[in-house]
Design a protein around this motif. Structure first.
Motif, short mmCIF file in Angstrom:
data_model
loop_
_atom_site.label_atom_id
_atom_site.label_comp_id
_atom_site.label_asym_id
_atom_site.label_seq_id
_atom_site.Cartn_x
_atom_site.Cartn_y
_atom_site.Cartn_z
N LYS A 2 11.03 4.52 -15.27
CA LYS A 2 10.68 3.87 -14.00
C LYS A 2 9.17 3.91 -13.77
O LYS A 2 8.57 2.92 -13.33
CB LYS A 2 11.39 4.57 -12.84
N GLN A 3 8.57 5.04 -14.10
CA GLN A 3 7.12 5.15 -13.93
C GLN A 3 6.38 4.20 -14.86
O GLN A 3 5.36 3.61 -14.48
CB GLN A 3 6.68 6.59 -14.17
N GLU A 4 6.88 4.05 -16.07
CA GLU A 4 6.28 3.11 -17.01
C GLU A 4 6.39 1.68 -16.49
O GLU A 4 5.48 0.87 -16.67
CB GLU A 4 6.95 3.24 -18.37
N ARG A 5 7.50 1.39 -15.84
CA ARG A 5 7.70 0.05 -15.25
C ARG A 5 6.68 -0.21 -14.15
O ARG A 5 6.07 -1.28 -14.08
CB ARG A 5 9.12 -0.04 -14.69
N ILE A 6 6.48 0.79 -13.27
CA ILE A 6 5.49 0.66 -12.20
C ILE A 6 4.10 0.46 -12.78
O ILE A 6 3.34 -0.41 -12.34
CB ILE A 6 5.53 1.90 -11.29
N ALA A 7 3.76 1.26 -13.80
CA ALA A 7 2.44 1.17 -14.42
C ALA A 7 2.21 -0.19 -15.06
O ALA A 7 1.12 -0.78 -14.93
CB ALA A 7 2.28 2.28 -15.47
N LEU A 8 3.22 -0.71 -15.72
CA LEU A 8 3.09 -2.01 -16.38
C LEU A 8 2.87 -3.12 -15.35
O LEU A 8 2.00 -3.98 -15.53
CB LEU A 8 4.34 -2.30 -17.20
N LEU A 9 3.64 -3.09 -14.28
CA LEU A 9 3.49 -4.11 -13.24
C LEU A 9 2.10 -4.02 -12.59
O LEU A 9 1.47 -5.04 -12.32
CB LEU A 9 4.57 -3.94 -12.17
N ALA A 10 1.64 -2.79 -12.36
CA ALA A 10 0.33 -2.59 -11.73
C ALA A 10 -0.79 -3.08 -12.63
O ALA A 10 -1.78 -3.66 -12.17
CB ALA A 10 0.13 -1.13 -11.38
N PRO B 225 1.38 6.35 -11.16
CA PRO B 225 1.30 5.34 -12.23
C PRO B 225 0.73 4.02 -11.74
O PRO B 225 0.17 3.26 -12.53
CB PRO B 225 2.76 5.19 -12.67
N LEU B 226 0.82 3.76 -10.44
CA LEU B 226 0.25 2.53 -9.88
C LEU B 226 -1.27 2.62 -9.83
O LEU B 226 -1.98 1.78 -10.40
CB LEU B 226 0.84 2.32 -8.47
N PHE B 227 -1.78 3.65 -9.17
CA PHE B 227 -3.22 3.76 -8.97
C PHE B 227 -3.96 4.14 -10.26
O PHE B 227 -5.16 3.88 -10.37
CB PHE B 227 -3.54 4.76 -7.86
N GLU B 228 -3.25 4.73 -11.22
CA GLU B 228 -3.90 5.06 -12.49
C GLU B 228 -4.41 3.80 -13.19
O GLU B 228 -5.35 3.85 -13.97
CB GLU B 228 -2.93 5.80 -13.41
N TYR C 39 12.82 2.93 -6.37
CA TYR C 39 12.83 3.81 -7.55
C TYR C 39 13.18 5.25 -7.18
O TYR C 39 13.61 6.02 -8.03
CB TYR C 39 11.45 3.80 -8.23
N MET C 40 12.97 5.60 -5.91
CA MET C 40 13.18 6.99 -5.48
C MET C 40 14.63 7.21 -5.09
O MET C 40 15.06 6.84 -4.00
CB MET C 40 12.24 7.33 -4.31
N VAL D 109 4.13 10.94 -4.77
CA VAL D 109 3.04 10.96 -5.75
C VAL D 109 3.52 10.42 -7.09
O VAL D 109 2.79 9.68 -7.78
CB VAL D 109 2.47 12.39 -5.91
N MET D 110 4.74 10.75 -7.48
CA MET D 110 5.30 10.26 -8.74
C MET D 110 5.44 8.75 -8.72
O MET D 110 5.42 8.09 -9.77
CB MET D 110 6.65 10.92 -9.00
N LEU D 111 5.58 8.15 -7.53
CA LEU D 111 5.63 6.69 -7.40
C LEU D 111 4.23 6.08 -7.45
O LEU D 111 4.01 5.05 -8.09
CB LEU D 111 6.29 6.31 -6.07
#
Length: 443
Positions: A12-20, A125-128, A34-35, A120-122
């Motif tokens: 899920k975190q990888e999905r958020i990171a990819l979209l961001a 990966p977005l702000f990174e 996701y939560m 924070v876990m949500l």
């Protein structure tokens, strides 16, 4: 849940990171989907078991006794909007011996820590995907030693140049809450997440039996505060310096930031002085103030003569960053290189801390004292053990040996432990030798 649960959260975190990454201007409106219970279970496992308790006194072990029901109830309250953010318990810890200053730390309740960790876990990966390479603090797979190595490379690349040390006065206590929310909402449009962040920012502070509601700041010690601070300074300093400042400078410039500590490197003195002149106004715009004594411009050009010919008046300045004093030193071949040594104040603080521990624990068994002192020494080596700092490490070990002997000798009126007897004790219960696990001279 084991490996499968961890992979699910990671996916899920990888999905958020990819979209961001694919959509750098996208505002996420459905992050809370996701939560779920599994997500909060992972957040709970990432919460320290031995962390201090908040105002309710609840511990990790107590909460885990009925974990599934507690997390299920927490999830329902978080998403329905009925979650209440309890005040944080504020304690003050000394900044260093003799400084007279303390650092306020906010301690949330255990359940609040879990939910903040889940958010924070949500968001991480977005702000990174937005954060720049110049920032190192509170970011995954980034460390203080990487920041030190990056700064070393930058300084060496320009032959020293001019170093601008930045210190923000009471940063965590002075962040503008309205500005922070606006910055977060540039990327986060999810109503559930925005509501939770708003509740945390407006939660009271419990201190001395009273609850207060500060108009600004985010409690240092809160789980979400480090990420919030990076979002804030990413916009206030990092982006501004990269996009607005560097393009109009005459020479080369770079920056390394770790949380609210930053060092800017300039090849041109004029550039450095121009930036120093506009920095206070830039920070004031966002409710921040530079510390007038700790923010300073340091001439740090590589000396033009050989190390043996430098007159005292011609020596370049020194600057501090992340606990180390940086200075020009001699290489084995007789040239110049930027070296680091433990800051004098940090070394003094560490020695006093060891002395205080030895005094308070002098009646413990020698075996137990040796065990704890060895752990403290290894911890010191692990951070300060960098190339070129062996002298300061040796000084710390020697001071530890001496203060240990001092308090062992004083723990009884009989059988005084003279140096001969202590040397035999030290041979039987040795303290770890100096090691240097890190090299910062890398490219």
């Amino acid at each position: 849940m084991g490996i499968s649960g961890s992979l699910n959260v990671s996916t899920k975190q990888e999905r958020i990171a990819l979209l961001a990454k694919q959509s750098p201007s996208m505002c996420f409106t459905s992050l809370n989907q996701y939560m779920d219970l599994e997500w909060l279970r992972a957040a709970f496992q990432r919460t320290r078991k031995d962390g201090a308790s908040g105002v309710d006194g609840q511990t990790w072990q107590q909460y885990s006794a009925d974990l599934e029901q507690n997390l299920s109830d927490l999830l329902e309250r978080a998403k329905s909007g009925s979650y209440y953010a309890p005040p944080v318990r504020r304690v003050h810890i000394p900044k260093g011996p003799g400084s007279g200053e303390t650092r306020p730390i906010g301690i949330p309740c255990l359940e609040d820590k879990v939910l903040q960790r889940g958010v924070v876990m949500l968001l991480e990966p977005l702000f990174e995907q937005d954060f720049l390479d110049c920032s190192y603090g509170f970011r995954p797979e980034r460390s203080q030693h990487q920041a030190l190595a990056a700064l070393w490379n930058q300084v060496m690349a320009v032959g020293g140049g001019w170093i601008l040390e930045i210190d923000i006065r009471q940063f965590f206590d002075t962040m503008d809450k309205t500005v922070l929310r606006e910055l977060i909402e540039q990327r986060v449009g999810d109503g559930v997440i925005k509501r939770l962040i708003g509740k945390w920012l407006n939660a009271g502070v419990f201190e001395g039996g009273n609850i207060s509601y500060p108009e600004s700041g985010s409690p240092q010690g809160g789980v979400i505060s480090p990420l919030a601070s990076n979002v804030y300074l990413h916009n206030v300093l990092d982006l501004w310096f990269e996009r607005d400042v560097k393009p109009v400078l005459k020479g080369r410039a770079s920056m390394v930031r770790f949380a609210d500590d930053a060092a800017l490197v300039f090849s041109c003195e004029e550039d450095a002085r121009r930036v120093l002149a506009v920095l206070p106004k830039r920070f004031e715009k966002f409710g921040l103030t530079l510390h007038p004594d700790k923010t300073r411009l340091v001439p740090f050009n590589r000396p033009k003569v050989s190390p043996n010919e430098v007159a005292r008046d011609d020596k370049p300045g020194t600057f501090d960053f992340l606990g180390f004093t940086h200075y020009w030193g001699k290489t084995r071949k007789g040239g110049w290189i930027v070296k680091r040594k433990t800051m004098r104040s940090r070394l003094t603080r560490a020695i006093k801390t060891i002395g205080r521990w030895c005094r308070e624990n002098r009646h413990e068994s020698i075996k137990e004292q040796q065990k704890i002192l060895s752990m403290k020494l290894r911890g010191h080596y692990q951070y300060y053990g960098i190339t070129g700092n062996a002298k300061a490490l040796s000084a710390f070990r020697l001071a530890t040996v001496r203060v240990w002997h001092k308090w062992l000798e004083r723990r009884s009126q009989r059988g005084k432990m003279n140096w001969t007897k202590f040397a035999a004790t030290l041979k039987r219960f040795p303290l770890p030798k100096v090691v240097v696990p890190h090299s910062v001279y890398i490219t």
